[in-house]
Design an enzyme around this catalytic site. Structure first.
Site, PDB file in Angstrom:
ATOM      1  N   LYS A 174       0.843  -1.195   0.000  1.00 19.11           N
ATOM      2  CA  LYS A 174       0.000   0.000   0.000  1.00 19.11           C
ATOM      3  C   LYS A 174       0.879   1.246   0.000  1.00 19.11           C
ATOM      4  O   LYS A 174       1.601   1.504   0.959  1.00 19.11           O
ATOM      5  CB  LYS A 174      -0.899   0.031   1.232  1.00 19.11           C
ATOM      6  CG  LYS A 174      -1.761   1.300   1.303  1.00 19.11           C
ATOM      7  CD  LYS A 174      -2.262   1.564   2.711  1.00 19.11           C
ATOM      8  CE  LYS A 174      -2.934   2.928   2.823  1.00 19.11           C
ATOM      9  NZ  LYS A 174      -2.047   4.064   2.503  1.00 19.11           N
ATOM     10  N   GLU A 250       9.688   0.872  10.908  1.00 18.97           N
ATOM     11  CA  GLU A 250      10.630   2.004  10.881  1.00 18.97           C
ATOM     12  C   GLU A 250       9.786   3.228  11.151  1.00 18.97           C
ATOM     13  O   GLU A 250       8.991   3.646  10.307  1.00 18.97           O
ATOM     14  CB  GLU A 250      11.333   2.076   9.519  1.00 18.97           C
ATOM     15  CG  GLU A 250      12.581   2.951   9.547  1.00 18.97           C
ATOM     16  CD  GLU A 250      12.308   4.370   9.097  1.00 18.97           C
ATOM     17  OE1 GLU A 250      12.126   5.222  10.005  1.00 18.97           O
ATOM     18  OE2 GLU A 250      12.266   4.632   7.898  1.00 18.97           O
ATOM     19  N   CYS A 284      12.221  11.227   8.834  1.00 16.27           N
ATOM     20  CA  CYS A 284      12.145  10.570  10.140  1.00 16.27           C
ATOM     21  C   CYS A 284      13.422  10.757  10.944  1.00 16.27           C
ATOM     22  O   CYS A 284      13.395  10.745  12.171  1.00 16.27           O
ATOM     23  CB  CYS A 284      11.824   9.088   9.971  1.00 16.27           C
ATOM     24  SG  CYS A 284      12.934   8.217   8.847  1.00 16.27           S
ATOM     25  N   GLU A 381       7.821  14.532  17.568  1.00 20.39           N
ATOM     26  CA  GLU A 381       8.245  14.636  16.181  1.00 20.39           C
ATOM     27  C   GLU A 381       7.319  15.595  15.443  1.00 20.39           C
ATOM     28  O   GLU A 381       6.109  15.382  15.384  1.00 20.39           O
ATOM     29  CB  GLU A 381       8.225  13.266  15.507  1.00 20.39           C
ATOM     30  CG  GLU A 381       8.732  13.313  14.072  1.00 20.39           C
ATOM     31  CD  GLU A 381       8.722  11.934  13.416  1.00 20.39           C
ATOM     32  OE1 GLU A 381       9.710  11.602  12.748  1.00 20.39           O
ATOM     33  OE2 GLU A 381       7.727  11.207  13.575  1.00 20.39           O
TER      34      GLU A 381
END
Length: 479
Positions: A174, A250, A284, A381
């Site tokens: 996906k 991850e 990230c 984040e």
């Protein structure tokens, strides 16, 4: 059959035409999703429609899993020699290279790297006694689900497909609904490379439908996900509640960038800017916490601010620009919310923090100072061009501050003292530590996090372990 998106580019970066199917890709064919519904794909530079793609459903995932299982049982997996899998991956790499101006060069090396591994997936013989022959086999898991993010759509596709295909697995993937076109373009190349139908299947759609169905599916035996820690938790929960499928994640980061007083100042400033503003901060491993030794803090902040003022923001197809738009209105609003939070909690908005222009989702490169450890802009984040600059006193102080986070994806150290660099790198709780550089990635080097930054490793030989079962075989020689 399904519709295609056709577009002719005339930019400084690329001039040419592209044709991309807009359906789902199942069993070697493009088709409309079973619901016949579509998803708008928006240009983040303008906020305007690029095209519409088919919206996949749970039924479409089921069809893809069925095709993948059939391919695994009949033509791929252990039914195809590793050397032949390597040939297919090399053909795919060549097709990507033939279309490099339309997609990206970064994925070519990844596909070629894993093409080289395809016929080297091997076990060991283990000495137990003269009466036994004992050996291990590394066998493909079977049908694997893969969910990739929007920030590096073509690169994440290669990171997922490469090791899974090299080890003999079949795939239901996906892409993000924000950035599906590159995956669909590569699906054309997968077909042209000669991969048997069903080996790779790509289902566009929303996370709460397609992603959830993949995570819960009883016939998908492994899932690999790159994205936020919040969604990673949901993936693990779904895997646990279904068939306890193997999971690699991850996830997010809040990476420390440690700048000692003996650094090369000019280099440290440039790398710090690259670390936080690269890909518009949507990385990230972004170096969003910039720790600077108190002896050079003022000098660094001045030079870093001047460098930031000169960062050019605008159309990403213009090679003069370094920073482009955020991916969506939702992400833009999320970042602006963090900027507002930083001000409300008492941090100093040292530079930036405003929207650029009236079209698209552009945000000024932003610097906060006078921050406290409890602030959201320090702990969470942001995934945007927002950095905090923080003082530290000595090595023990910086290790305590840098490791004071739930994340552990990456870190960077700037010093001309190699002994100090290695000592600091060894003490930082992060899966990757760069010394006198940031954001350097290579197909052969493992990438992944400590703590809530994930489970397992992407890239390198280490990634192969994510996609194989180890079987031990013990043969009695003396009866």
């Amino acid at each position: 059959m399904t519709s295609t998106w056709n577009h002719t580019f005339s930019t400084a970066a690329f001039k040419g035409s592209v044709e991309v199917p807009t359906g789902i890709y199942v069993n070697g064919k493009f088709a409309e999703g079973s619901s016949k519904k579509t998803i708008d794909v928006i240009n983040p530079s303008s906020g305007k429609l690029i095209t519409k793609i088919s919206e996949g459903t749970a039924d479409d995932v089921n069809a893809a899993v069925k095709a993948a299982r059939h391919a695994f049982d009949t033509v791929y997996g252990l039914k195809m020699r590793g050397s032949d899998r390597g040939l297919l991956l090399n053909k795919l790499a060549q097709l990507v290279e033939d279309n490099v101006d339309a997609i990206a060069a970064s994925v070519i090396a990844c596909f070629r790297y894993y093409a080289g591994w395809a016929d080297k997936i091997q076990g060991k013989t283990i000495e137990t006694s003269e009466a036994q022959l004992v050996y291990t086999r590394h066998e493909p898991i079977g049908v694997v689900g893969q969910i990739i993010p929007w920030n590096f759509p073509i690169l994440m596709l290669a990171w997922k497909l490469g090791p899974a295909l090299a080890t003999g697995n079949t795939i239901v993937l996906k892409p993000s609904e924000f950035t599906p076109l590159s995956a669909l373009f590569v699906a054309k190349l997968i077909d042209q490379a000669g991969f048997p139908p069903g080996v790779v299947n790509i289902i566009n759609g929303y996370g709460n439908v397609v992603g959830q169905t993949i995570a819960e599916h009883m016939d998908i035996e492994k899932i690999a996900f790159t994205g936020s820690t919040l969604v990673g938790r949901k993936i693990m929960e779904a895997a646990a509640k279904s068939n306890l499928k193997n999971v690699t994640l991850e996830l997010g980061g809040k990476s420390p960038n440690v700048i000692f007083d003996d650094c090369n100042m000019e280099d440290a400033v440039k790398w710090a800017a690259f670390g936080i503003y690269y890909n518009h901060g949507q990385t990230c491993c972004a170096g969003s916490r910039i720790f600077v030794h108190e002896k050079i803090y003022d000098e660094f902040l001045h030079k870093f601010t001047e460098y930031t003022r000169n960062v050019k923001v605008g159309d990403p197809f213009d090679p003069e620009n370094f920073q482009g738009p955020q991916v969506s209105q939702v992400q833009y609003e999320r970042i602006m919310g963090y900027i507002k939070s930083g001000q409300e909690e008492g941090a100093t908005l040292h530079h930036g923090g405003e929207r650029i222009g009236t079209e698209g989702y552009f945000i000024q490169p932003t610097i906060f100072t006078d921050v406290k450890p409890h602030m959201k802009i320090v702990r969470e984040e942001i995934f945007g061009p927002v950095g905090v600059v923080i003082k530290f006193k000595d090595e023990d102080d910086i290790i305590a501050q840098a490791n004071d986070t739930v994340y552990g994806l990456a870190a960077a150290v700037f010093t001309q003292d190699l002994v100090k660099a290695v000592r600091t790198a060894n003490r930082l709780k992060a899966g990757t530590v760069w010394v006198n550089c940031v954001n350097h990635l290579h197909a052969a080097i493992p990438f992944g996090g400590y703590k809530q930054s994930g489970i397992g490793r992407e890239l390198g030989e280490y990634a192969l372990a994510n996609y194989t079962h180890v079987k031990a075989v013990q043969v009695n020689i003396e009866m």
